[in-house]
Each structure stands twice: as structure tokens, then as C-alpha cells.
Design an enzyme around this catalytic site. Sequence first.
Site, PDB file in Angstrom:
ATOM      1  CG  HIS A   8      18.303  54.749  30.690  1.00 52.78           C
ATOM      2  ND1 HIS A   8      17.017  54.396  31.046  1.00 52.78           N
ATOM      3  CD2 HIS A   8      18.296  56.099  30.520  1.00 52.78           C
ATOM      4  CE1 HIS A   8      16.252  55.482  31.083  1.00 52.78           C
ATOM      5  NE2 HIS A   8      17.003  56.535  30.772  1.00 52.78           N
ATOM      6  CB  SER A  17      39.373  31.763  40.074  1.00 48.46           C
ATOM      7  OG  SER A  17      39.166  30.475  39.553  1.00 48.46           O
ATOM      8  CE  LYS A  67      37.138  35.632  37.341  1.00 50.61           C
ATOM      9  NZ  LYS A  67      36.182  34.523  37.217  1.00 50.61           N
ATOM     10  CD  GLU A  80      31.314  38.897  43.164  1.00 49.10           C
ATOM     11  OE1 GLU A  80      30.780  38.355  42.195  1.00 49.10           O
ATOM     12  OE2 GLU A  80      32.428  38.541  43.605  1.00 49.10           O
TER      13      GLU A  80
END
Length: 454
Positions: free
Chosen positions: A144, A271, A277, A284
Site C-alpha cells: 500500500h 527543466s 531540476k 516517465e
Amino acid sequence: MSELVKRYTSSVFFDKRLWQADIQGSLAHAEMLANQRIITAADHASIQDGMATITLEIESGAFEWQLDLEDVHLNIEARLTALAGDAGKRLHTGRSRNDQVATDVRLWLRGEIDLIAGLLRDLQLALVKLAEKNIDTVMPGFTHLQVAQPVSFGHHMLAYVEMFARDGERMQDVRKRVNFLPLGAAALAGTGYPLDRERVAIALGMVDAQGKACICQNSLDAVSDRDFAIEFTAAASIAMVHISRMSEELILWMSQNFGFIHIPDRFTTGSSIMPQKKNPDVPELARGKTGRVVGHLMGLITLMKGQPLAYNKDNQEDKEPLFDTVDTLKDTLRIFAEMTSGITTKPEAMEQAALRGYATATDLADYMVKKGLPFRDAHEAVAHAVKAAIAHNVDLSELPLEVLQGFNAKIEKDVYDVLSLRGSLNARTTLGGTAPVQVRAQIARHEARLGKPA
Ligand code: ARG
């Protein structure tokens, strides 16, 4: 035909990638026709010469693919006829584009499955190697997405090895059914020419493990069903789902909040506006491309639904989803094998995360059970102990002995052995468990199965 209808019905600009399989199938067919005295030896030789020229032309980029000639089959046949005259026109004896295209797609897909099998193996080897370096790296195991019990990072990597091993097996299983010969079914009903289908099957390597020819036994089925493509795309979808699950974990683990791993910069991007970043673009995108492959599975299965026997032009639509599935899966596997080899772990952060989550609570309960307490009572006593630890902002292993004894009088000093992350890990020795001794045994099994990583 208007230009629009021509463009709408043609497939040459995507099915030209079947050219090698198309020529391979044609050469096997021509050889059989000659052997059966359906065409002459001279015609056969002309066909062979013509196909050799066409091969060079396509490889060099000199071949002129024509939209007007609709598809890969008609393009190659027209060129053959230009080169070989009547012999070229005789090639199509006892054959239809319907059995031809089904044969081409199967031959092509068989080759791709073999490449995919190699890539799946490379990825497993990279994962085994990463596991080997991290047998003793303790991380929190989750259920979980809540800290559950300590596990070895190596053990976690080996979970993916199991998944990709099954993907490899599924590919081998699909391959058996892909590797069947439709040629000889002609348009749909078979043909009156005395074809030797077995000869063609053997020439094309469409044989089983015992070397027996694998031939589609019903002409209507041979030209019309694309279940082999659906099945392949299903196996590819499952493999991508495994990739996607792994991607999700890599993305989480490299976020600042976890900070479990480092992925080399060449698999991430910065970024354009936030200079700090480092985005996990590769995992992804892999997660995103999984949707695309699952979409192709839906496309192919829906394409088949509702088609009456036998061939229908609908089937021309099988190619782009199939091609894109193969391309996406191959690129993804290749990049994942490379990226996995570059992953480094941050054991300190993993340990801290495991400690924060009271990952050894089950071990405390098991300890009490060993002292004679029924498991349910032990479970409750530990719940109180965890509450106390939370209240004092300490780990279970940092609670003084008197405090622990307050939850159960049978607790003694040796409790601290089981409350450590390592003690917990070492205790999980069941076959397939996370204890380093087990992880080592599994690595040895995988290395024997795959061949030791370089
Ligand atoms: N381009 C066609 C396909 O991909 C080849 C078979 C065409 N057959 C036909 N009867 N029109 O399916």
C-alpha cells in the site's frame, strides 16, 4: 481512383519494411514451383537474379517505391517483372497476396521476437548485476506504499528479473504459433496447382523443435486470422506493464522525498526554467509508452472482431500497430538495460526510510510468538509499542528494555537483535525470501540460467 482513395487504400509507405520477408517468401515459393515443374528452371533463375538486384536496390535506397502500386508485394513484383519479364509474371502462380502477406508478417515478426528475446535477456542480466551489488542494501519494502518490512534492494531487483523472465517465456510461446506457414492457402480456398507446402515451410524455417514442418491446416484460417499478432501484442503489453511498474518505482526513488537511487544524467533532463531540476524523462516516457502499446493491443483485437471469413482489407490495418509495438518495446528494453547498468543506490537514505517506518514491527511480534504469546496478542502488544515509539519520536530499537517489557513481560535483552533492520532481513530465509543467503542463491540460479553477466 482519386488521389485520396489511392492514398487511403495503399499501404506501401508502411508495409515496405516487410520487403526482406516478402523476397524471402517469394524465393521459397519460386524454388518450390520450379521443383514441382510448375515453372522452368530458367524462370526460377531469372526470378533469383531479379530478386538479388531488387535487394541491392532497396538496400542502397535506389528502389523507387510507388504509391500507385499499393503495397510492398505489388511494388516488388512489378520491379521483378521489369527486370525478369515473363518469369516475374509467373512468380505469382498458385499464390495470392492474401497468403503472401500473412506469410510476410509472420516471417518478419518471428525475426523481431528473436531480437526481443535477446533484449529481455540483456535487461535481466543488468538487473542481476545491480542485485548482486546490493544484496546487503536494506530498503523499506512496501505494501500500500506504506513501509512494511525491510527487504534487500537486490531482492527487489530480482522481482523484476522474474517478471522479465516470464516475458521471455511468453515470447517463446507466441513464437511457436507465429512460425506457421500460410502460403499455399492462395486467396482463401487453396489452389489446383500441385504445390509442396512442406518444402516451402522447411525452406523458411517454419518447423517445430523436432524439425517437422509447421503449416496452417485450413486455407480460410490461414489467410484471415491475425490472432498471432494479437497474442504477440498482448505479450508485449505485459512486458511494457512490467517496465511501467519499474518506471514508477525509479521515478519515486529518485525524487527528493525518497532519494534512494541515482540515475546517470544521460537518462534525465533539466527543466527550462527551474535550474535545480533533474527529471526522470526516460522512465516517465516508458510509463507513457506503455499506454501506447496497450492501445495497439486494443486496436488489433478490435480490428479482428466482426470480420467474416476469410481475408478482408481490414487486415491491412494490422501493420502499423504491430510495427509500432515492436519498435517501442525494443527501444524501451534497450534503454532500460543501459539505464539499469548505470543505477547506483544510496543505502543510507534507504535505511533511514526503513527506520522511520517501524519496518521491524513484525519482527517484534514474531519474537513474542517465539516466547509463547499467541500471534494476535503479540500483534496488539506491538501496536502499543509502535505508538509509544511514535510518541517519543524514536525507532522501536531505541525504546529502553523496561519500556518494551511494559508491553510484554517475556521480552529480554536479545530482543534488540531482531529489532535491527539487518536482523529482520537475515531472518527471512524461506525459499524466495529476502534474507541475503536466499538472494545469493537466486542470483546464482539466474546466472546459471542466463549466463554470468560480463
Ligand atoms: N496490403 C494488403 C494487406 O496488407 C495485402 C493483401 C491484399 N489482398 C487483397 N485481396 N487486396 O493486407
